[in-house]
Design a protein around this motif. Structure first.
Motif, PDB file in Angstrom:
ATOM      1  N   MET A  12      -1.936  -4.395   5.491  1.00 25.94           N
ATOM      2  CA  MET A  12      -1.915  -5.715   4.765  1.00 25.94           C
ATOM      3  C   MET A  12      -0.178  -5.659   4.432  1.00 25.94           C
ATOM      4  O   MET A  12       0.474  -6.540   4.760  1.00 25.94           O
ATOM      5  N   ASN A  31       6.891   3.432   1.249  1.00 26.81           N
ATOM      6  CA  ASN A  31       5.395   3.868   1.322  1.00 26.81           C
ATOM      7  C   ASN A  31       5.338   5.209   1.142  1.00 26.81           C
ATOM      8  O   ASN A  31       6.207   6.080   1.580  1.00 26.81           O
ATOM      9  N   THR A  33       3.612   7.662   2.325  1.00 28.99           N
ATOM     10  CA  THR A  33       3.762   8.223   3.720  1.00 28.99           C
ATOM     11  C   THR A  33       4.981   7.618   4.180  1.00 28.99           C
ATOM     12  O   THR A  33       4.726   6.333   5.033  1.00 28.99           O
ATOM     13  N   ARG A  36       5.092   5.519   7.793  1.00 25.12           N
ATOM     14  CA  ARG A  36       4.510   4.105   8.156  1.00 25.12           C
ATOM     15  C   ARG A  36       5.410   2.850   8.048  1.00 25.12           C
ATOM     16  O   ARG A  36       5.066   1.829   8.354  1.00 25.12           O
ATOM     17  N   LEU A  65      -1.261  -2.051  -2.476  1.00 27.94           N
ATOM     18  CA  LEU A  65      -1.891  -0.538  -2.686  1.00 27.94           C
ATOM     19  C   LEU A  65      -3.347  -0.482  -2.645  1.00 27.94           C
ATOM     20  O   LEU A  65      -4.007  -1.470  -2.902  1.00 27.94           O
ATOM     21  N   SER A  93      -6.062  -4.710  -4.807  1.00 28.60           N
ATOM     22  CA  SER A  93      -7.332  -5.042  -5.329  1.00 28.60           C
ATOM     23  C   SER A  93      -7.666  -4.325  -6.444  1.00 28.60           C
ATOM     24  O   SER A  93      -7.691  -3.093  -6.506  1.00 28.60           O
TER      25      SER A  93
HETATM   26  P1  NDP Z   1      -5.184   0.139   1.954  1.00 28.70           P
HETATM   27  O1  NDP Z   1      -6.080  -0.473   1.057  1.00 28.70           O
HETATM   28  O2  NDP Z   1      -5.841   1.402   2.587  1.00 28.70           O
HETATM   29  O3  NDP Z   1      -4.035   0.562   1.093  1.00 28.70           O
HETATM   30  C1  NDP Z   1      -3.274   1.590   1.628  1.00 28.70           C
HETATM   31  C2  NDP Z   1      -1.935   1.758   0.764  1.00 28.70           C
HETATM   32  O4  NDP Z   1      -1.926   2.267  -0.481  1.00 28.70           O
HETATM   33  C3  NDP Z   1      -1.105   2.720   1.850  1.00 28.70           C
HETATM   34  O5  NDP Z   1       0.228   2.207   1.589  1.00 28.70           O
HETATM   35  C4  NDP Z   1      -1.202   3.983   0.799  1.00 28.70           C
HETATM   36  O6  NDP Z   1      -0.253   4.973   0.953  1.00 28.70           O
HETATM   37  C5  NDP Z   1      -1.328   3.651  -0.427  1.00 28.70           C
HETATM   38  N1  NDP Z   1      -1.680   4.516  -1.432  1.00 28.70           N
HETATM   39  C6  NDP Z   1      -2.912   4.825  -1.753  1.00 28.70           C
HETATM   40  N2  NDP Z   1      -3.219   5.743  -2.695  1.00 28.70           N
HETATM   41  C7  NDP Z   1      -1.935   5.846  -3.177  1.00 28.70           C
HETATM   42  C8  NDP Z   1      -1.145   6.802  -4.143  1.00 28.70           C
HETATM   43  N3  NDP Z   1      -1.960   7.474  -4.709  1.00 28.70           N
HETATM   44  N4  NDP Z   1       0.067   6.680  -4.136  1.00 28.70           N
HETATM   45  C9  NDP Z   1       0.829   5.771  -3.572  1.00 28.70           C
HETATM   46  N5  NDP Z   1       0.377   5.103  -2.627  1.00 28.70           N
HETATM   47  C10 NDP Z   1      -0.914   5.074  -2.278  1.00 28.70           C
HETATM   48  O7  NDP Z   1      -4.640  -0.802   2.976  1.00 28.70           O
HETATM   49  P2  NDP Z   1      -4.599  -2.340   3.073  1.00 28.70           P
HETATM   50  O8  NDP Z   1      -3.210  -2.626   3.412  1.00 28.70           O
HETATM   51  O9  NDP Z   1      -5.436  -2.661   4.215  1.00 28.70           O
HETATM   52  O10 NDP Z   1      -4.810  -2.910   1.600  1.00 28.70           O
HETATM   53  C11 NDP Z   1      -3.868  -3.369   0.627  1.00 28.70           C
HETATM   54  C12 NDP Z   1      -4.620  -3.850  -0.541  1.00 28.70           C
HETATM   55  O11 NDP Z   1      -4.949  -5.414  -0.015  1.00 28.70           O
HETATM   56  C13 NDP Z   1      -5.846  -3.346  -1.093  1.00 28.70           C
HETATM   57  O12 NDP Z   1      -6.119  -3.411  -2.427  1.00 28.70           O
HETATM   58  C14 NDP Z   1      -6.966  -4.115  -0.132  1.00 28.70           C
HETATM   59  O13 NDP Z   1      -8.244  -4.339  -0.940  1.00 28.70           O
HETATM   60  C15 NDP Z   1      -6.216  -5.532  -0.170  1.00 28.70           C
HETATM   61  N6  NDP Z   1      -6.784  -6.409   0.992  1.00 28.70           N
HETATM   62  C16 NDP Z   1      -6.759  -5.750   1.977  1.00 28.70           C
HETATM   63  C17 NDP Z   1      -7.467  -6.800   3.275  1.00 28.70           C
HETATM   64  C18 NDP Z   1      -7.747  -6.071   4.687  1.00 28.70           C
HETATM   65  O14 NDP Z   1      -8.340  -6.781   5.417  1.00 28.70           O
HETATM   66  N7  NDP Z   1      -7.106  -5.009   4.901  1.00 28.70           N
HETATM   67  C19 NDP Z   1      -7.729  -8.056   2.861  1.00 28.70           C
HETATM   68  C20 NDP Z   1      -7.489  -8.594   1.646  1.00 28.70           C
HETATM   69  C21 NDP Z   1      -7.009  -7.770   0.668  1.00 28.70           C
HETATM   70  P3  NDP Z   1      -0.136   6.109   2.356  1.00 28.70           P
HETATM   71  O15 NDP Z   1       0.074   5.344   3.508  1.00 28.70           O
HETATM   72  O16 NDP Z   1       0.697   7.043   2.081  1.00 28.70           O
HETATM   73  O17 NDP Z   1      -1.617   6.552   2.297  1.00 28.70           O
END
Ligand code: NDP
Length: 286
Positions: A12, A31, A33, A36, A65, A93
């Protein structure tokens, strides 16, 4: 030049940063990581070396996130003074309460949160039909309207920061249940030799609930649960047929069994001759 920071580069966040680059913004990304960010940097984004550098680069900061624990973990990395004057568009979310508490915590440090819930998957970012729920101070959202609209259209719900996450979670509740229904149906179809392609037009027809929603909503609003069109006892018999068809196909019956359990509770509460909409009261414990 218009500038924005995007923190969190899951699918996203990457789509969002890409949309800002395409719209001619100066985009700073961070980010956990770092790799990315590589593709975005190749397309012109600036990679911030720290969260502090990312926050300092723009007034408008988009957070994407996995949940608010991750937001806390990220914001804990910066001196609080850096937060002052920032507008954090939190598209992460989580629950309504978490969003309210986060907004208060940020306000105490001179920052403003706009809470958002995106209604499309990443490929939908930047398309005209996409919509995001927003809540928080309206004048801040209006100030940043054109930047927010680079991502999606705006469905503004009100000043209460919990509203966008609330509407988002209700929508996702319905989405997961419906999608699980499709997967269950396809499992029964496949167990009977019916391919996903063959079933697709039928599945689309079955999943189109618009007629039912528009029929039921005014009756629910009026408190009319009359069993003139549908009755819970009909629903119980119907789901029993579904369950037997599922079991005959050797498919796991957990999902229809759960629906049957809810319908039977409606009967047990004395609503057998009432509309399925009386289950709303049963689910609310009334
Ligand atoms: P994710 O929900 O998998 O979020 C990943 C991101 O969160 C990465 O940048 C990851 O970093 C980061 N992250 C996780 N834990 C930590 C931490 N402890 N400290 C720092 N960074 C952290 O990916 P999406 O992009 O799919 O979703 C992002 C948001 O959008 C979520 O809340 C999701 O529910 C919402 N959303 C997503 C949709 C979809 O279809 N994908 C649709 C609508 C809403 P790293 O790369 O380092 O792991």
């Amino acid at each position: 030049m218009k500038s924005v920071t995007v923190i969190g580069l899951g699918p996203m966040g990457q789509a969002m940063a890409g949309a800002y680059l395409a719209a001619g913004y100066e985009v700073t990304v961070w980010n956990r990581t770092a790799a990315r960010a590589d593709d975005l940097v190749a397309r012109g984004a600036r990679r911030a070396a720290s969260v502090e550098a990312a926050l300092s680069a723009a007034e408008l900061v988009v957070l994407s996130l996995i949940d608010y624990d991750a937001v806390d973990a990220v914001l804990a990395q910066v001196p609080e003074a850096v937060l002052a004057g920032r507008v954090l568009v939190n598209l992460t979310s989580d629950t309504p309460d978490r969003a309210r508490r986060q907004a208060e915590w940020l306000a105490e440090r001179g920052a403003v949160q706009i809470a958002g819930g995106v209604q499309v998957p990443p490929p939908g970012i930047g398309t005209p039909e996409a919509v995001t729920y927003y809540s928080g101070p309206e004048h801040v959202i209006e100030t940043h309207r054109s930047a927010l609209e680079v991502l999606t259209g705006i469905d503004y719900l009100g000043a209460d920061q919990g509203l966008a996450p609330l509407y988002y979670q209700i929508g996702i509740d319905m989405f997961w249940t419906a999608l699980a229904g499709y997967l269950h149906g396809q499992a029964v179809a496949e167990a009977n030799g019916i391919s996903a392609e063959d079933f697709l037009p039928r599945a689309v027809r079955s999943m189109d609930l618009r007629y039912f929603l528009e029929f039921y909503a005014p009756r629910i609003a009026a408190g009319n649960h009359e069993g003139d069109v549908d009755r819970i006892s009909m629903g119980v018999a119907s789901v029993e047929h579904v369950l037997r068809t599922t079991e005959a196909a050797g498919v796991d019956g957990t999902l229809p069994a759960a629906v049957l359990e809810v319908f039977r509770r409606g009967e047990a509460a004395g609503h057998g001759q009432n509309s399925l909409t009386s289950l709303i009261g049963v689910l609310k414990g009334r």
